[in-house]
Design a protein around this motif. Structure first.
Motif, short mmCIF file in Angstrom:
data_model
loop_
_atom_site.label_atom_id
_atom_site.label_comp_id
_atom_site.label_asym_id
_atom_site.label_seq_id
_atom_site.Cartn_x
_atom_site.Cartn_y
_atom_site.Cartn_z
N SER A 79 28.57 34.64 36.48
CA SER A 79 28.98 34.98 35.06
C SER A 79 30.09 35.97 35.25
O SER A 79 31.11 36.12 34.63
N ALA A 80 29.85 37.19 35.82
CA ALA A 80 30.68 38.24 36.08
C ALA A 80 31.94 37.92 36.45
O ALA A 80 32.88 38.32 36.23
N THR A 81 31.53 37.17 37.82
CA THR A 81 32.96 36.75 38.44
C THR A 81 33.82 35.82 37.64
O THR A 81 35.23 36.11 37.72
N ALA A 82 33.29 34.98 36.80
CA ALA A 82 34.13 34.11 36.10
C ALA A 82 34.73 34.68 35.06
O ALA A 82 35.78 34.47 34.54
N ASN A 83 34.24 35.96 34.65
CA ASN A 83 34.85 36.83 33.47
C ASN A 83 35.85 37.86 34.14
O ASN A 83 35.99 39.06 33.27
N SER A 84 36.00 37.66 35.64
CA SER A 84 37.00 38.70 36.37
C SER A 84 36.24 40.16 36.33
O SER A 84 37.04 41.10 36.28
N ARG A 85 35.14 40.31 36.37
CA ARG A 85 34.46 41.51 36.47
C ARG A 85 33.84 41.66 38.05
O ARG A 85 33.29 40.63 38.39
N SER A 91 24.11 41.22 30.16
CA SER A 91 24.46 40.03 29.40
C SER A 91 24.92 38.83 30.39
O SER A 91 24.85 37.70 29.94
N ASP A 92 25.01 39.14 31.52
CA ASP A 92 25.46 38.29 32.83
C ASP A 92 24.43 37.55 33.08
O ASP A 92 24.40 36.26 33.53
#
Length: 181
Positions: A79-85, A91-92
């Motif tokens: 989730s974090a990677t998909a949101n470029s973080r 929340s991930d």
């Protein structure tokens, strides 16, 4: 993750225990059987679901909680990677409504049994190509506690008469979690 198996060891300074995980098989398990004192482990399962467990169940429990935490963290990383973080936030983590309720039940039980400090040892995080935010790092023992409450209550949901779960009952409960979490 790379296709090659990577094996790392993290040593806990407080208890001298060792945590080993491999990325290829998503194994992340504590080897220090003193992780959760046997008496607190037994009290916790009695309070959570009226179950009698013993020290022989402790390794099975530790392995289970570590695996499920790792699974949740993998999804949080995605989730974090998909949101470029490159920092995983609370929340991930894929916390469902049921798991959130189990976390709240754990927080109430923990006030009397004080298991959270022991669960912190179970939450040594492997590198997942992202960092954990401080809030996420602090939340993991509560998530482990919620998984623990859900585990205990699942025994009763599958068999309301079970008092002292054996290998077959543990395997059945693990199967349910593998299907859903």
């Amino acid at each position: 993750m790379t296709g090659a198996a990577q094996q790392h060891q993290i040593t806990s300074g407080e208890r001298g225990g060792q945590v080993t995980w491999t990325t290829s098989e998503t194994v992340w398990k504590g080897t220090d059987m003193a992780v959760m004192g046997v008496s607190k482990f037994e009290r916790f399962f009695r309070a959570a679901a009226g179950l009698r467990v013993d020290k022989n169940d402790l390794k099975r429990y530790n392995d289970f909680v570590n695996q499920k935490l790792y699974d949740l963290c993998l999804m949080g990383r995605n989730s974090a990677t998909a949101n470029s973080r490159d920092v995983m936030q609370v929340s991930d983590l894929p916390i469902t409504k049921g798991l959130q309720e189990s976390i709240q039940a754990f927080d109430k039980l923990d006030e009397e049994i004080e298991v959270e400090p022991i669960l912190e040892h179970l939450t040594a995080q492997p590198p997942l190509e992202v960092e954990f935010s401080e809030e996420a790092r602090q939340r993991l023992p509560h998530v482990a506690g919620g998984i623990s409450v859900a585990l205990a209550r699942t025994f009763k949901a599958i068999d309301p008469d079970v008092k002292n779960p054996g290998t077959a009952e543990w395997e059945r409960v693990f199967l349910v979690f593998d299907l859903l979490l």
